[in-house]
Design a protein around this motif. Structure first.
Motif, PDB file in Angstrom:
ATOM      1  N   LEU A 171       8.819   6.921  96.446  1.00 42.66           N
ATOM      2  CA  LEU A 171       7.772   6.535  96.584  1.00 42.66           C
ATOM      3  C   LEU A 171       6.716   7.176  95.188  1.00 42.66           C
ATOM      4  O   LEU A 171       7.096   8.071  94.822  1.00 42.66           O
ATOM      5  N   ALA A 221       3.667  15.543  97.698  1.00 41.90           N
ATOM      6  CA  ALA A 221       3.778  14.665  96.414  1.00 41.90           C
ATOM      7  C   ALA A 221       5.119  14.589  95.773  1.00 41.90           C
ATOM      8  O   ALA A 221       5.351  13.761  95.631  1.00 41.90           O
ATOM      9  N   GLY A 256      -1.390   9.599 101.032  1.00 40.20           N
ATOM     10  CA  GLY A 256      -0.194  10.712 101.432  1.00 40.20           C
ATOM     11  C   GLY A 256       0.074  11.462 102.345  1.00 40.20           C
ATOM     12  O   GLY A 256      -1.304  12.688 102.388  1.00 40.20           O
ATOM     13  N   THR A 271       7.384   8.071  90.250  1.00 41.48           N
ATOM     14  CA  THR A 271       8.311   8.495  90.855  1.00 41.48           C
ATOM     15  C   THR A 271       9.189   9.944  90.410  1.00 41.48           C
ATOM     16  O   THR A 271       9.812  10.102  90.476  1.00 41.48           O
ATOM     17  N   ILE A 274       0.047   7.245  97.607  1.00 40.84           N
ATOM     18  CA  ILE A 274       1.273   6.312  97.588  1.00 40.84           C
ATOM     19  C   ILE A 274       1.110   4.873  97.052  1.00 40.84           C
ATOM     20  O   ILE A 274       0.061   3.965  97.572  1.00 40.84           O
ATOM     21  N   ALA A 299       7.639  13.509  97.861  1.00 47.75           N
ATOM     22  CA  ALA A 299       7.300  11.257  98.172  1.00 47.75           C
ATOM     23  C   ALA A 299       8.089  10.991  97.339  1.00 47.75           C
ATOM     24  O   ALA A 299       8.658  10.093  97.400  1.00 47.75           O
ATOM     25  N   VAL A 357       3.751   8.286  92.943  1.00 47.17           N
ATOM     26  CA  VAL A 357       2.078   8.976  93.978  1.00 47.17           C
ATOM     27  C   VAL A 357       1.237   9.248  92.328  1.00 47.17           C
ATOM     28  O   VAL A 357       1.453   8.788  91.351  1.00 47.17           O
ATOM     29  N   TYR A 366      -3.120   1.749  97.157  1.00 47.33           N
ATOM     30  CA  TYR A 366      -2.205   2.640  97.797  1.00 47.33           C
ATOM     31  C   TYR A 366      -3.157   3.334  99.083  1.00 47.33           C
ATOM     32  O   TYR A 366      -4.020   2.954  99.249  1.00 47.33           O
ATOM     33  N   TRP A 406       3.474   2.985 108.249  1.00 47.22           N
ATOM     34  CA  TRP A 406       4.286   2.135 106.729  1.00 47.22           C
ATOM     35  C   TRP A 406       5.608   1.257 106.908  1.00 47.22           C
ATOM     36  O   TRP A 406       5.928   1.431 107.492  1.00 47.22           O
TER      37      TRP A 406
END
Length: 291
Positions: free
Chosen positions: A24, A16, A172, A68, A88, A19, A26, A169, A141
């Motif tokens: 992104l 996470a 991920g 983020t 995400i 990401a 999360v 969402y 994506w």
């Protein structure tokens, strides 16, 4: 907590944070793929106003908690030590992520359905991030324009294809769920989400609704659609017929124009059986099957 669960939580947090570093937003997820933190309003009496969506400052608002900020990500996971995955958020800058979920549980070939859509609407799915799901599905994506809101949908685009847009969402990669682990397809991990093809974007965004629709002339509109099919050259006959049939059904002219469109397609060299199958496919695609 079992050691394996602690390890899964630590791995989920690490993924996470990675990401989030890519921009992104999360949230922590449980093994059921649902947000790990329960709503702070669950025991409060029902309110008549709009939903909170995090205005109260407490966590537990699902995708609206998405962030983020690494400190905030750690705080969310600290509040949910049972989390084994992360979600995400879609629709947020900088990517305005759109998730194309090619499902396998419906028993349909969703990948083939997407290829058919691409062929009919003349677009190509670009090289982009692909996440493999434990059930054998795939998440593609794509990046959307900042001024376009793509809604969530399930099976509207085609059977077995779900769309994750604003307010939704994606699970991920690296998340562990009851079914297994989500992984990135080889060769796509470092790719940015590719821009959504404009032709596909038009299929994902519902047409604007007007409270005072302008009067239409069904005869003229129907004539234009039939003429569009009649002008098709070899190699584009099926595509033009499908497009015209979709527009006919969307404007309430589908049943009335079906025979005329079929005859126009036959004039261009398309077999009647294939023409009627294409028109039936357009009816299904626009939600008018059996009407």
């Amino acid at each position: 907590m079992a050691t394996t669960d602690r390890q899964a939580t630590a791995l989920a947090l690490a993924h996470a944070l990675s990401a989030a570093e890519r921009g992104l937003a999360v949230i922590p997820l449980s093994r059921t793929k649902l947000p790990a933190l329960r709503s702070p309003h669950r025991d409060e009496p029902a309110r008549g106003g709009p939903p909170c969506h995090g205005a109260c400052g407490r966590p537990g608002h699902g995708v609206y908690d998405a962030t983020t900020d690494p400190g905030r990500v750690r705080a969310l996971f600290a509040a949910a030590p049972w989390a084994t995955g992360y979600g995400i958020a879609c629709g947020l800058p900088p990517y305005h992520l759109i998730g194309v979920d090619l499902d396998t549980k419906s028993g349909t070939d969703s990948a083939a359905a997407l290829r058919e859509l691409a062929l009919r609407h003349l677009f190509t799915i670009p090289e982009t991030v692909v996440v493999l799901t434990p059930s054998g599905g795939r998440h593609l994506w794509l990046s959307g324009p900042p001024d376009t809101v793509v809604p969530n949908s399930a099976g509207r685009l085609a059977p077995g294809i779900d769309i994750r847009g604003a307010g939704g969402y994606l699970v991920g990669p690296g998340s562990r769920t009851e079914r297994g682990v989500y992984t990135v397809a080889p060769g796509t991990a470092r790719l940015p989400p590719a821009p959504c093809p404009p032709a596909l974007l038009r299929l994902l965004v519902p047409p604007p609704r007007s409270s005072h629709p302008a009067p239409t002339a069904p005869g003229d509109q129907g004539h234009g659609l039939v003429h569009f099919v009649l002008c098709a050259h070899e190699g584009q006959r099926n595509t033009r017929l499908f497009w015209a049939a979709c527009r006919a059904y969307e404007n309430g002219l589908g049943p009335a124009l079906a025979d005329a469109l079929t005859e126009a397609a036959r004039t261009t060299g398309l077999a009647e059986r294939e023409a009627r199958a294409t028109i039936a496919s357009a009816a299904r695609m626009t939600g008018h099957q059996g009407r």
